[in-house]
Design an enzyme around this catalytic site. Sequence first.
Site, PDB file in Angstrom:
ATOM      1  N   ASP A  96       0.853  -1.176   0.000  1.00 54.91           N
ATOM      2  CA  ASP A  96       0.000   0.000   0.000  1.00 54.91           C
ATOM      3  C   ASP A  96       0.904   1.247   0.000  1.00 54.91           C
ATOM      4  OD1 ASP A  96      -3.012   0.916   0.558  1.00 54.91           O
ATOM      5  OD2 ASP A  96      -1.754   2.029   1.954  1.00 54.91           O
ATOM      6  N   HIS A 284      -7.113  -6.610  -0.771  1.00 51.52           N
ATOM      7  CA  HIS A 284      -6.052  -5.620  -0.619  1.00 51.52           C
ATOM      8  C   HIS A 284      -5.022  -5.986   0.441  1.00 51.52           C
ATOM      9  CE1 HIS A 284      -4.143  -1.743  -0.890  1.00 51.52           C
ATOM     10  NE2 HIS A 284      -4.340  -1.510   0.396  1.00 51.52           N
TER      11      HIS A 284
END
Length: 310
Positions: A96, A284
Site C-alpha cells: 500500500d 487488498h
Amino acid sequence: MRTVLLDDVALSVRDQGSGPPVVLVHGFPELAYSWRHVQPALADAGFRVLAPDMRGYGGSSCPAEPAAYGIEALTGDLVGLLDAHGYRRAVLVGHDWGATVVWQLALLHPDRVAGVCALSVPFTPRARRPPLEIWRERLADRFFYIRHFQDEGVADAELAKDPERTMRLVLGGLTVEALLGPDDGRVYLDRLRETDLPSWFAEADLAHYAEPFARTGFTGPLNWYRAIDRNWAATPHLAGARVTAPCLFVAGTDDPALVVMPHAGQERHLDDLRGTVLLPGAGHWIQQERPAEVTEAILGFLRSLGPWWT
C-alpha cells in the site's frame, strides 16, 4: 519491538532473524504487526527482517504537521534505519503506501536498494502537474478518498471516533466505492461494508490494531496523504525517472486499489521487473490474507538476486 533513534524521529521496530537485511514497510492504516505472518517465515529462511511502525504510526514518533511526512522524510527514515544497523543495502518490501515509499526510495537512493517488492500499489511515474489539481479536475463530481483526507481535522475525527470500528470496517469491508464512487454525501467510513471480520483476521488482531490508534489517533497516517502535492513539488528531478533495481509486483485480483491504480503499463518504467504475481480471489490486505503465497513470492524474488548483501 525495540526503538531505533534517528535524527528527528524514533521508530518502533520489530526485529527478527539474522542474515541479509530485508525491510518490511506497511501501509495505511496498518502497523508493523501487519507482517506478523510473513516476518517470521522470512527470518526462518535466513534473513534479518526489520519491520518498523512507520512515522506517524503505533510506537513511532507522530509529528503533528503534514510537512513532516514528505517523501524525503519517509524514505529518509528507511535510510536511517539501514544506517543504524550498519547496512549499505537491503531489499525493501512495501505494501500500500509502503509500496509507494519503497518505489520512491529506489529512485531517490538507488545505491541503498538491492531490490523492491511492491504489494498492491504499482509504480506510478511523476505526474506533469500537482496530483491534487489533476484529481480535482477529473473527479470533480466524484467522491475520492484522497481528496476526502485533505481537510485537516475532518477525516481525523471520523476515523478516531471509534478506532475499533474503523479498523473493523477498513480491514473487513474495503470496496472500490470506498475509494472512488458517487459523491452522494457519504463519508469514507459510510462507504465501507458492515460485515463480520474475515476469516484471516481474528478479534485479537483487531484489538492489536485498535489500541495504538486509540492512543495516537489517525492524524499522522492521514498526513501522508496531505503531503502528496508537497512531494510533487519537491521532486522535479524525478520526471521520467526509471527504477533500475530488480523488482517484483504482487497483488490480489480482487484488490479494489487496482481499479484506482492499475498495474498494467508499469513495466515501461522498470528496468528489471522480474515478475508480476496476481493471487486469485485475494483482496487488498494480502500479506495478512494470503501470507504463505506472499512469502513464497518474496522468497523467490530474494533468491533471484544472488549475493546482493556482499
